[in-house]
Each structure stands twice: as structure tokens, then as C-alpha cells.
Design a protein around this motif. Structure first.
Motif: not given
Lengths: 304, 304
Positions: A234, A229-230, A225-227, A31, A197-198, A194-195
Motif C-alpha cells: 500500500y 514494511f507494514s 523499518y517496521g513501519a 513478505a 495500511a490496515s 501500520a494503521d
């Protein structure tokens, strides 16, 4: 829902898993490295944010504060394109994104209600493209929208097909469909970045995007932060509000910390807008100005 | 499912959203800064990974390779505690985590099947605690397990209550329950690390944890880096396999890139194990050794 239609669609996208797992484009390559970058903080307001009795007065207020984006609602957008274009002409403010405004919903049991969503989205997407918006915000199903398809693997595969179709329409108009995860009280179906983006990845359309809203993220994400980046490539839009009462950033005191999320946006070199979607309990001109100053201060403090 | 019981449980945890949204512990404070750290890569094997006809032979092979963890299955674990303890005595290998082995499932419609899960997990957790394991891996519902409660907000709230109960049992035994997200073909209910972490947060028990498995993450996550950061303090275990065929890391060639995930683990100062759960198509002694070397090389390359 037409069973045959459902089965055909399911069969068509039955390969989605394999396709997603196969090219590994997003996994094999590292990433964006978390190195220091300094993208600009581009702020945007929905139409209700700035004080003022007319759009002109609001735009004057915004320009004075250095706000670079306007996020109008999608309702009746087609009829507003020339007026909005005229009013933004000569100003340093662009249309950031379009907030919903569609009718029907994608996860309706009733095919007619799903078609309503596609048709109304198509009209808004066309106008969004003319206005140069990054995209049109979409929620696949609010909790209040019923009857809804059951939350099953088959429904997800069906949604991915619908999103592919909508994404292709968006791409044709040089804009995107921006999936917005909401908190569980508003939309159980899609709660996390994340969902979203998936779903974008699986939909395999250049016209599919997603966003994060700090307000909803407060309840649903363990890491801003994690969200973000996921969300990765997108991620095309961000909403902001205070973190306890959905009012102006800063009105909830110390809870209104966005630095962890801003660190990710900076590290990702995010070039979209951070757009205000919230109310206020104070004097609007004052709370809005204070909120803008707070966000700029936190953006400067955030280390990518 | 007993309706009264369900309503009581739902009412009890009706405040979960407010509670989760209120203290903002995880949001107000910045996540671990992405500064350079150098935590050690601690590798672990499930029992089937190393070549060898006996556990002693496998442990000899593992020790020779510098593997520091063993992840046994949870089936009949109570009866194996003294044997496992004796065989690990004097070795530089500890029990990393316990892989499932429970019966029943938490999202069963039938209360008796849910109780079966709680009861069997309790027995495994007690043994896991004696063995010093980080936790016992749990999947709330495999797709094959039916009849299952519908995927609704009420079911999630009910699951959070069950996880609180189970987490408290785990904490009593000084271990944890580790929620594992699987890919959609195996478990539609829980597919992403961010969602597992969100369940842990909502469960409000020191005994609730989560993990990420690179194999499942390949299909479900758009960013290994973002996923692990969303796991954050709840992340207590990691599984690894090749990324196309679930064989030894490296057997799938260039697809087997773990650097992006390793960057996050290093930045988070992750102190758990990375444990092998996979098959092989080659000579086991050779493919296992090559996989260990590959992971160590990529760990060294990963810049936090």
C-alpha cells in the motif's frame, strides 16, 4: 450525521472484519524477502523547496540536481493541468504525488462537510490522473477539524466505507488516495503507517494507498523499518524532512538518519518517490543541495 | 474522573511528545540488521493447552514435547507461587509470562475502577516477579468495559502516565507489564503492535513491554514482519493460535502460516516465548503435538 445513513453504512461494512481475516493474502504469503536489491532513490520536491522566482527556475534547479519528481498542492489543480504539463514537457521530472488541497473532511459529524471532502477530492483526483500522479494525499481528520465523529469502532467502519468509495473514484482516474498518518499534535486519529495500511486493506479498493513521512514517524513510530514494511504494497509515497525541526535533512545534524527506513524501502523494492516537505534555516540553494547529497549517501549505505 | 487530577497528569506528561521526539534513540540507530541468526524457538503453553487431569500430568506431557514455558493466568497468582515453584522444580519448564487476571481497567472513567486495576496488577506483578515471569499481560480497555474515557489525545497522554506508574512497579519486581493489542471486536483502543510499542516508548519505564498475538494480528496487521519489527526491543512475548478459528496451529490448514512473523523474530534475535492461547476441535493430544511440529518446521524454514 444522518443516523439511518450511518447505520446502513455500518451494516454494509460490518463484514469488513471477517473479510479482512478471511483471505489472509498478506499473512499466508511471506513478505518481500529482505534480500539485496538496488532500487533507485527517486527524489521529489514540493513546490516551495527549490530556490527560484518561477516554476521554470525551480525546475531548472531541480533538474540540475537530478530531482525526478514534483509534488504540487491540490488546490486549484484542475486549472493547472495544462500549464504543469507544458512546463514538465521535455524534462526528466514527473509529477510524483499531489499534496492535499481538498476541503471538508471525512470524519466530520456534518454530512455536508463530508460531502465537501468527497467532491473536492474527486476533482483533484481527476486532475491527478491526467498528470500521472501516484496519488492524492489525504488526512481523514486534523485535530483542528471539528466537530468530529467519536473515535469508535463504528466510526472506523464508516471511514472504511468512505475510503472504499473514494478509492474507487481514484482507481477510475488511474490514480490513488494516499492516506497520510501525522503526528499526534496534528492528527490524533491516524498516527502510524501500520494503521493507515490496515485502513487500506479493509477498504478493499485498488485505489487506496498510504504513505510515511519521516518527520511524523520520528514522533509516532518505534521503527522506521517496521513501519514501512507494514505499509507494504500500500506504500506509494514518502515524505522527508529533518528529524528535530522539520527543516532540510542534515540541518539537524546526526539526528537526520534515514538509513533504517531506507533499508526497508530497498528490501521492499519500493518504486515511489521520497519527497521533500520541509523548511530551511539556511541558504536554500545550499541546504537543499546538501540534503540531496546526504539522502543519496544514506541510501547507498542502507543495506536491504 | 477527577478533573484536577486529570489536568495535573496531562500537564506532567505534556512533554511526552517532545521527549519522545528528541533523543531519537530508536530512529537514529539502525534497527537490528536482518542478518542470519539462529535463536531457538521457545514454546510455551497456557494451562488449558496440554491434555491431562492435573498440572503435573500437563507438565509431563509438555516436557515430553520439549515445551519450555508455562503461562498461567494471573487470577489468585500470589497464592499459587509456592505450588507452581514446587511443581516446576527439577523440570526444564519455566514460567513464561502471566496472562492478565487483573480487575478494573486503566481507561475507566471512574478513578476507583482505575485504582482497582493498578492495585490488582501490583499484586500480580509481585507474584510474577517471584516466579521469574517475563511480564504480566495487560489490556488497557476491552470493548465490553464501560464507561470508558473517550479516545482522545488527552486520554492517550493520561494512559501513558498510568503505564509509567505501572511500569515502575513492574521494574521494582524485576518483571514487566506486557501490553497486548487485540482485534477490534475485543479491544478497539489498542489493535496494533506498533501502537503498543509506541505507548511503551512514551511511558519511559524499563518495566513497560508489549507483545503480538498471531490471532489478533491476522485481523489487524498488514504485515507480521513489520509488526514484530515495530515491537522491537519492547517485544517480550508472543501468542499463537490458528489463523481462522483460534484453534491449534495447523487445524486451519494453509491459513496457518507464521513464517513471515518468524522471519522477523529470528532477525530480531527474539529471546522470549511463543505461547499457545487457543482451543482445539480435534483430539487434544494429537492436535497439540501436530501444532508443535508445524511451528518448529516453519521456524526452521523462516529465513531471517
Amino acid at each position: 450525521m444522518d443516523r439511518k445513513d450511518f447505520l446502513v453504512k455500518t451494516a454494509v461494512c460490518g463484514a469488513a472484519w471477517a473479510v479482512a481475516a478471511s483471505p489472509l493474502k498478506l499473512f499466508g504469503a511471506p513478505a518481500p524477502a529482505a534480500k539485496a536489491k538496488s532500487p533507485e532513490l527517486k527524489l521529489s520536491f514540493q513546490e516551495g523547496i527549490a530556490p527560484g522566482d518561477s516554476l521554470e527556475a525551480k525546475l531548472d534547479f531541480m533538474e540540475n540536481l537530478g530531482i525526478q519528481g514534483l509534488e504540487p498542492g491540490g488546490g486549484g489543480l484542475a486549472s493547472r493541468v495544462s500549464d504543469l504539463t507544458a512546463k514538465l514537457s521535455g524534462r526528466n521530472i514527473k509529477i510524483s504525488a499531489i499534496c492535499a488541497g481538498f476541503s471538508g473532511f471525512l470524519l466530520a459529524e456534518d454530512a455536508a462537510v463530508r460531502k465537501q471532502c468527497i467532491d473536492s477530492m474527486t476533482e483533484i483526483l481527476a486532475a491527478a490522473g491526467e498528470l500521472g500522479a501516484a496519488g492524492v494525499i489525504l488526512v481523514p481528520a486534523f485535530n483542528s477539524q471539528k466537530p468530529v465523529l467519536p473515535h469508535t469502532p463504528e466510526t472506523r467502519a464508516f471511514l472504511v466505507e468512505e475510503l472504499h468509495e473514494l478509492g474507487e473514484i481514484a482507481a477510475k482516474y488511474h490514480t490513488t488516495v494516499i492516506l497520510e498518518p501525522l503526528n499526534r499534535r496534528e492528527a490524533h486519529y491516524l498516527r502510524q503507517v501500520a494503521d493507515a495500511a490496515s485502513l487500506c486493506r479493509d477498504a478493499q479498493s485498488a485505489g487506496m494507498a498510504c504513505m510515511g513521512d519521516f518527520w511524523h514517524m520520528t514522533a509516532e513510530e518505534t521503527s522506521d523499518y517496521g513501519a514501512f514494511f507494514s505499509g507494504g504494497p500500500y506504500l506509494k509515497h514518502v515524505h522527508v524532512a529533518s528529524r528535530r525541526n522539520r527543516i532540510m535533512p542534515g540541518e539537524d545534524g546526526e539526528a537526520d538518519n534515514y538509513i533504517d527506513g531506507f533499508r526497508a524501502l530497498k528490501a521492499m523494492n519500493y518504486d515511489g518517490y521520497v519527497s521533500f516537505e520541509c523548511g530551511t534555516r539556511g541558504n536554500r540553494a545550499e541546504t537543499v543541495t546538501a540534503a540531496v547529497n546526504l539522502l543519496r549517501k544514506q541510501w547507498a549505505e542502507a543495506k536491504a
